[in-house]
Design a protein around this motif. Structure first.
Motif, PDB file in Angstrom:
ATOM      1  N   THR A 183       0.812  -1.174   0.073  1.00 10.46           N
ATOM      2  CA  THR A 183      -0.139   0.054   0.165  1.00 10.46           C
ATOM      3  C   THR A 183       0.901   1.207   0.047  1.00 10.46           C
ATOM      4  N   SER A 184       1.860   1.185   0.803  1.00  8.51           N
ATOM      5  CA  SER A 184       2.784   2.431   0.775  1.00  8.51           C
ATOM      6  C   SER A 184       3.260   2.791  -0.429  1.00  8.51           C
ATOM      7  N   HIS A 185       3.564   1.694  -1.230  1.00  7.46           N
ATOM      8  CA  HIS A 185       4.611   1.970  -2.699  1.00  7.46           C
ATOM      9  C   HIS A 185       3.320   1.998  -3.841  1.00  7.46           C
ATOM     10  N   GLN A 186       2.045   1.548  -3.591  1.00  9.89           N
ATOM     11  CA  GLN A 186       1.159   1.219  -4.627  1.00  9.89           C
ATOM     12  C   GLN A 186       1.590   0.109  -5.520  1.00  9.89           C
ATOM     13  N   ARG A 187       2.223  -0.883  -4.965  1.00  6.21           N
ATOM     14  CA  ARG A 187       2.638  -2.131  -5.702  1.00  6.21           C
ATOM     15  C   ARG A 187       1.603  -3.156  -5.849  1.00  6.21           C
ATOM     16  N   ALA A 188       1.709  -4.015  -7.008  1.00  2.39           N
ATOM     17  CA  ALA A 188       0.981  -5.008  -7.028  1.00  2.39           C
ATOM     18  C   ALA A 188       1.928  -6.069  -6.356  1.00  2.39           C
ATOM     19  N   PHE A 189       1.213  -7.083  -5.907  1.00  2.00           N
ATOM     20  CA  PHE A 189       1.955  -8.495  -5.092  1.00  2.00           C
ATOM     21  C   PHE A 189       1.092  -9.465  -6.041  1.00  2.00           C
ATOM     22  N   VAL A 190       1.941 -10.478  -6.436  1.00  2.00           N
ATOM     23  CA  VAL A 190       1.506 -11.801  -6.663  1.00  2.00           C
ATOM     24  C   VAL A 190       1.919 -12.903  -5.517  1.00  2.00           C
ATOM     25  N   VAL A 191       1.196 -13.342  -4.851  1.00  2.00           N
ATOM     26  CA  VAL A 191       1.588 -14.519  -3.875  1.00  2.00           C
ATOM     27  C   VAL A 191       1.146 -15.679  -4.020  1.00  2.00           C
ATOM     28  N   GLU A 192       1.996 -16.583  -4.009  1.00  2.00           N
ATOM     29  CA  GLU A 192       1.969 -17.983  -4.579  1.00  2.00           C
ATOM     30  C   GLU A 192       1.685 -18.833  -3.081  1.00  2.00           C
ATOM     31  N   VAL A 193       0.851 -19.558  -2.912  1.00  2.00           N
ATOM     32  CA  VAL A 193       0.397 -20.456  -1.860  1.00  2.00           C
ATOM     33  C   VAL A 193       0.517 -21.830  -2.114  1.00  2.00           C
ATOM     34  N   MET A 194       0.744 -22.619  -0.937  1.00  2.00           N
ATOM     35  CA  MET A 194       0.920 -23.965  -1.306  1.00  2.00           C
ATOM     36  C   MET A 194      -0.505 -24.848  -1.636  1.00  2.00           C
ATOM     37  N   GLY A 195      -0.333 -26.124  -1.377  1.00  2.00           N
ATOM     38  CA  GLY A 195      -1.991 -26.631  -1.684  1.00  2.00           C
ATOM     39  C   GLY A 195      -2.074 -27.849  -2.675  1.00  2.00           C
ATOM     40  N   ALA A 271       3.146  -6.108 -15.041  1.00  2.00           N
ATOM     41  CA  ALA A 271       4.084  -5.076 -15.273  1.00  2.00           C
ATOM     42  C   ALA A 271       4.191  -4.480 -16.793  1.00  2.00           C
ATOM     43  N   THR A 272       3.667  -5.366 -17.570  1.00  2.00           N
ATOM     44  CA  THR A 272       3.921  -5.013 -19.110  1.00  2.00           C
ATOM     45  C   THR A 272       2.558  -4.344 -19.475  1.00  2.00           C
ATOM     46  N   ARG A 273       1.515  -4.893 -19.094  1.00  2.00           N
ATOM     47  CA  ARG A 273       0.255  -4.426 -19.692  1.00  2.00           C
ATOM     48  C   ARG A 273      -0.401  -3.110 -18.837  1.00  2.00           C
ATOM     49  N   LEU A 274      -0.223  -3.313 -17.659  1.00  2.00           N
ATOM     50  CA  LEU A 274      -0.716  -2.188 -16.838  1.00  2.00           C
ATOM     51  C   LEU A 274       0.331  -1.066 -16.077  1.00  2.00           C
ATOM     52  N   GLY A 275       1.695  -1.633 -16.501  1.00  2.00           N
ATOM     53  CA  GLY A 275       2.712  -0.763 -15.790  1.00  2.00           C
ATOM     54  C   GLY A 275       2.828  -0.667 -14.319  1.00  2.00           C
ATOM     55  N   TYR A 276       2.408  -1.743 -13.603  1.00  3.53           N
ATOM     56  CA  TYR A 276       2.409  -1.754 -12.232  1.00  3.53           C
ATOM     57  C   TYR A 276       3.812  -2.197 -11.800  1.00  3.53           C
ATOM     58  N   ASP A 277       4.429  -1.702 -10.651  1.00  6.34           N
ATOM     59  CA  ASP A 277       5.465  -2.198  -9.935  1.00  6.34           C
ATOM     60  C   ASP A 277       5.115  -3.379  -9.102  1.00  6.34           C
ATOM     61  N   THR A 278       5.402  -4.461  -9.811  1.00  9.50           N
ATOM     62  CA  THR A 278       4.839  -6.040  -9.449  1.00  9.50           C
ATOM     63  C   THR A 278       5.962  -6.819  -8.523  1.00  9.50           C
ATOM     64  N   ARG A 279       5.568  -7.241  -7.575  1.00  8.41           N
ATOM     65  CA  ARG A 279       6.595  -8.266  -6.815  1.00  8.41           C
ATOM     66  C   ARG A 279       5.860  -9.538  -6.814  1.00  8.41           C
ATOM     67  N   VAL A 280       6.687 -10.475  -6.697  1.00 10.53           N
ATOM     68  CA  VAL A 280       6.334 -11.957  -6.570  1.00 10.53           C
ATOM     69  C   VAL A 280       6.775 -12.479  -5.102  1.00 10.53           C
ATOM     70  N   THR A 281       5.961 -12.892  -4.163  1.00 14.72           N
ATOM     71  CA  THR A 281       6.094 -13.665  -2.968  1.00 14.72           C
ATOM     72  C   THR A 281       5.622 -14.953  -3.129  1.00 14.72           C
TER      73      THR A 281
END
Ligand code: ADP
Length: 367
Positions: A183-195, A271-281
């Protein structure tokens, strides 16, 4: 008086220790003798000092410990007939007449196989002179009781598996932490979870953390151009004033052609289509670590106690059960049916019949 062997197998899960503790103490309270079998099926195959009688005080403090104190392993030998036969021999040598297996889908499939083959193994061991006729007569049947220790919540016959609640708790804590920085950085996050092949953790995490988009194996995107739908959804929520975007992806997520959908690919799209600063966790093993949540301590304890009761109630005709919990009640159902029903979900996904996969998952909880 029964001699009850206990093992934990496959992927570890929070709540396995409370479950082992309950089996040991309930067994002793019921004048039975509990035996630890260390390192899952490997201990069964190795025998010797991997099988040891457990005392009341051996499980002191187990309630609060994550993982499994009696060890777990993935055992190739147990997948082979000869390995399972050696396991049978070791059980008979230790005088064990009931076996409690706490494990996931694979471990319980192995347990069910052992159950089905048991008379054949005993006859063969007697024929080869490795056990006496008296031993063969005493151990003609073996009661196997399964309990589902798995963070994935992927087994039919129970609403919740031991460990799923703690893992979900850990995911929520982690995503909450990620969201404050996002939220602070207006970033997008993609979070992979187990299962594994089950979307339960991802689905419940998405609901609990307010994710914007979700990918689970049982319900792949309905269209090939899912990337556009995802981008439109995320953009709409940003346009409405949200400062972050959160996508949760189950590790087994797939598209409708069964191709994996991976977190890195989603990041590249955002990142490419929306230009969001996106990180993966990728949350990884943190999800299975740490102390069990209250619910897993409770579930493990209640089920462990019921496992001993089920052993004492059983007659030679009783089918091997799996202990579960449905609608807040501890249940005992045939192990064979639980394994078959679980297998049907995977078959439906393989056949790309996703409606059926979802229906089966829902039915397995509601049953
Ligand atoms: P989980 O129980 O967490 O699903 P695995 O699938 O790795 O974990 O299974 C744990 C162990 O159970 C395996 O290493 C193997 O020893 C045993 N096992 C799994 N599937 C089978 C099977 N089809 N037949 C016999 N043993 C099995």
């Amino acid at each position: 008086r029964k001699n009850i062997g206990i093992l934990t197998s496959g992927g570890d899960a929070q709540g396995m220790n409370p479950c082992v503790r309950a089996v040991v103490r309930m067994a002793i309270a019921r004048r039975c003798r509990p035996f630890f079998i260390y390192e899952g099926y490997q201990g069964l195959v190795d025998g010797g000092d991997k099988i040891r009688e457990a005392q009341w005080s051996d499980v002191s403090g187990f309630l609060t410990l994550g993982g499994t104190m009696i060890g777990t392993a993935r055992c190739m030998a147990f997948r082979e007939l000869e390995g399972r036969r050696t396991g049978v021999l070791n059980l008979i040598r230790h005088g064990i007449d009931a076996l409690v297996v706490i494990g996931g889908d694979g471990s319980l499939t192995g347990a069910d196989r052992l159950r089905a083959e048991w008379p054949e193994h005993v006859a063969a061991l007697e024929g080869e002179g490795r056990i006496t006729k008296e031993q063969a007569d005493r151990f003609r049947t073996l009661m196997i009781v399964g309990m589902v220790g798995s963070i994935d919540n992927d087994l039919a016959s129970t609403d919740m598996t031991i460990g799923a609640c703690s893992a979900l708790e850990r995911i929520c804590e982690s995503v909450d932490a990620i969201l404050s920085t996002a939220t602070s950085h207006q970033r997008a996050f993609v979070v992979e979870v187990m299962g594994r092949h089950c979307g339960w953790l991802a689905l419940n995490a998405a609901i609990s953390t307010g994710a914007d988009y979700l990918f689970i194996p049982e319900a792949p995107p309905k269209h090939d151009d899912w990337e556009a739908s995802m981008c439109a959804t995320l953009k709409a929520s940003r346009d409405a004033g949200k400062r972050t975007s959160l996508v949760i992806v189950a590790e087994g997520a797939i598209d409708r052609h069964l191709n994996p959908i991976k977190a890195d690919y989603i990041r590249d799209i955002l990142a490419t289509r929306l230009g969001y600063d996106t990180r993966v966790t990728i949350l990884g093993h943190v999800q299975r670590g740490g102390a069990p949540a209250h619910f897993d301590r409770f579930l493990g304890t209640m089920q462990g106690a019921e496992a001993v009761e089920a052993i004492l109630r059983a007659t030679p005709q009783t089918p091997s059960p799996v202990i579960g919990m449905l609608e807040n009640k501890i249940t005992t159902q045939p192990l064979k049916e639980a394994i078959e029903l679980t297998g049907q979900v995977a078959q439906a996904i393989e056949a790309k019949d996703f409606e059926r996969a979802i229906g089966l998952r829902a039915a397995s909880f509601a049953k």
